[in-house]
Motif scaffolding. Sequence first.
Motif, short mmCIF file in Angstrom:
data_model
loop_
_atom_site.label_atom_id
_atom_site.label_comp_id
_atom_site.label_asym_id
_atom_site.label_seq_id
_atom_site.Cartn_x
_atom_site.Cartn_y
_atom_site.Cartn_z
N GLY A 7 0.78 -1.23 0.00
CA GLY A 7 0.00 0.00 0.00
C GLY A 7 0.81 1.27 0.00
O GLY A 7 0.25 2.36 -0.09
N GLY A 8 2.12 1.17 0.10
CA GLY A 8 2.95 2.37 0.05
C GLY A 8 2.96 2.97 -1.33
O GLY A 8 2.48 2.38 -2.31
N GLY A 15 -2.18 14.41 1.14
CA GLY A 15 -2.85 13.25 0.58
C GLY A 15 -3.01 12.13 1.58
O GLY A 15 -2.67 12.26 2.77
N SER A 16 -3.53 11.01 1.09
CA SER A 16 -3.84 9.85 1.94
C SER A 16 -3.30 8.57 1.33
O SER A 16 -3.16 8.46 0.11
CB SER A 16 -5.35 9.72 2.11
N LEU A 17 -3.03 7.63 2.20
CA LEU A 17 -2.67 6.28 1.80
C LEU A 17 -3.20 5.31 2.85
O LEU A 17 -3.36 5.69 4.01
CB LEU A 17 -1.15 6.09 1.71
N ARG A 18 -3.46 4.08 2.41
CA ARG A 18 -3.82 3.04 3.36
C ARG A 18 -2.88 1.87 3.20
O ARG A 18 -2.81 1.27 2.12
CB ARG A 18 -5.26 2.58 3.19
N LEU A 19 -2.16 1.57 4.26
CA LEU A 19 -1.25 0.44 4.26
C LEU A 19 -1.99 -0.80 4.77
O LEU A 19 -2.82 -0.70 5.67
CB LEU A 19 -0.04 0.71 5.14
N SER A 20 -1.64 -1.94 4.21
CA SER A 20 -2.21 -3.22 4.63
C SER A 20 -1.10 -4.16 5.03
O SER A 20 0.02 -4.09 4.49
CB SER A 20 -3.02 -3.86 3.50
N CYS A 21 -1.42 -5.06 5.94
CA CYS A 21 -0.47 -6.08 6.33
C CYS A 21 -1.24 -7.37 6.55
O CYS A 21 -2.10 -7.44 7.44
CB CYS A 21 0.27 -5.68 7.60
N VAL A 22 -0.96 -8.36 5.73
CA VAL A 22 -1.60 -9.66 5.84
C VAL A 22 -0.64 -10.63 6.52
O VAL A 22 0.52 -10.73 6.13
CB VAL A 22 -2.00 -10.19 4.45
N TYR A 93 7.77 1.78 5.96
CA TYR A 93 6.82 1.41 7.00
C TYR A 93 6.80 -0.12 7.15
O TYR A 93 6.65 -0.85 6.16
CB TYR A 93 5.43 1.92 6.67
N TYR A 94 6.92 -0.56 8.40
CA TYR A 94 6.93 -1.98 8.70
C TYR A 94 5.74 -2.35 9.59
O TYR A 94 5.44 -1.62 10.53
CB TYR A 94 8.20 -2.36 9.47
N GLY A 119 8.42 -4.34 4.83
CA GLY A 119 8.39 -2.89 4.70
C GLY A 119 7.77 -2.44 3.39
O GLY A 119 7.91 -3.09 2.35
N THR A 120 7.09 -1.33 3.45
CA THR A 120 6.52 -0.70 2.26
C THR A 120 6.86 0.79 2.32
O THR A 120 6.73 1.42 3.35
CB THR A 120 5.01 -0.96 2.17
N LEU A 121 7.33 1.32 1.20
CA LEU A 121 7.86 2.68 1.17
C LEU A 121 6.76 3.71 0.96
O LEU A 121 5.97 3.61 0.01
CB LEU A 121 8.91 2.80 0.07
N VAL A 122 6.73 4.69 1.82
CA VAL A 122 5.83 5.82 1.70
C VAL A 122 6.67 7.07 1.45
O VAL A 122 7.57 7.37 2.23
CB VAL A 122 4.98 6.01 2.97
N THR A 123 6.37 7.76 0.36
CA THR A 123 7.09 8.98 0.02
C THR A 123 6.08 10.10 -0.12
O THR A 123 5.14 9.99 -0.93
CB THR A 123 7.88 8.83 -1.28
N VAL A 124 6.24 11.15 0.65
CA VAL A 124 5.33 12.29 0.62
C VAL A 124 6.09 13.50 0.09
O VAL A 124 7.07 13.94 0.70
CB VAL A 124 4.76 12.59 2.01
N SER A 125 5.64 14.01 -1.03
CA SER A 125 6.30 15.15 -1.64
C SER A 125 5.67 16.45 -1.16
O SER A 125 4.47 16.50 -0.88
CB SER A 125 6.23 15.06 -3.15
N SER A 126 6.47 17.49 -1.12
CA SER A 126 5.95 18.79 -0.65
C SER A 126 5.39 19.61 -1.79
O SER A 126 5.53 19.27 -2.95
CB SER A 126 7.08 19.56 0.04
#
Length: 126
Positions: A7-8, A15-22, A93-94, A119-126
């Motif tokens: 989900g990263g 903005g928004s994001l939703r991370l999932s972990c199965v 994000y882990y 881990g999944t990478l989340v990058t937020v730009s300005s």
Amino acid sequence: VQLQASGGGLVRAGGSLRLSCVVSGSAFSSYAMGWFRQVPGTGREFVAAINWNGDRTYYADSVKGRFTISRDNAKNTVWLQMISLKPEDTALYYCAQSTRFLGELGYKHFEEYEAWGQGTLVTVSS
């Protein structure tokens, strides 16, 4: 036990994001779950955690009011809904699972978690 995070992505500030972990290979419904994040060159930082049945949640001060952790034990899945994202939220994000009996402080310590996702990478730009 295996934890698969997803989900990263790249998102603009606000903005928004939703991370999932199965989770597979464990009694998911019996254990606490947590989300941590890490920027290269720094330590692993607590983000959010949830107890086994979801009636207790914990958040880092930096994400309170913006992030929400939830779980569905029937789906062996934990989510991290992130809104109003900021550039300082950029990190890997882990998700993690703890089989230990945790007090409130324990939920926030990465040493209390035995199993980790990739881990999944989340990058937020300005």
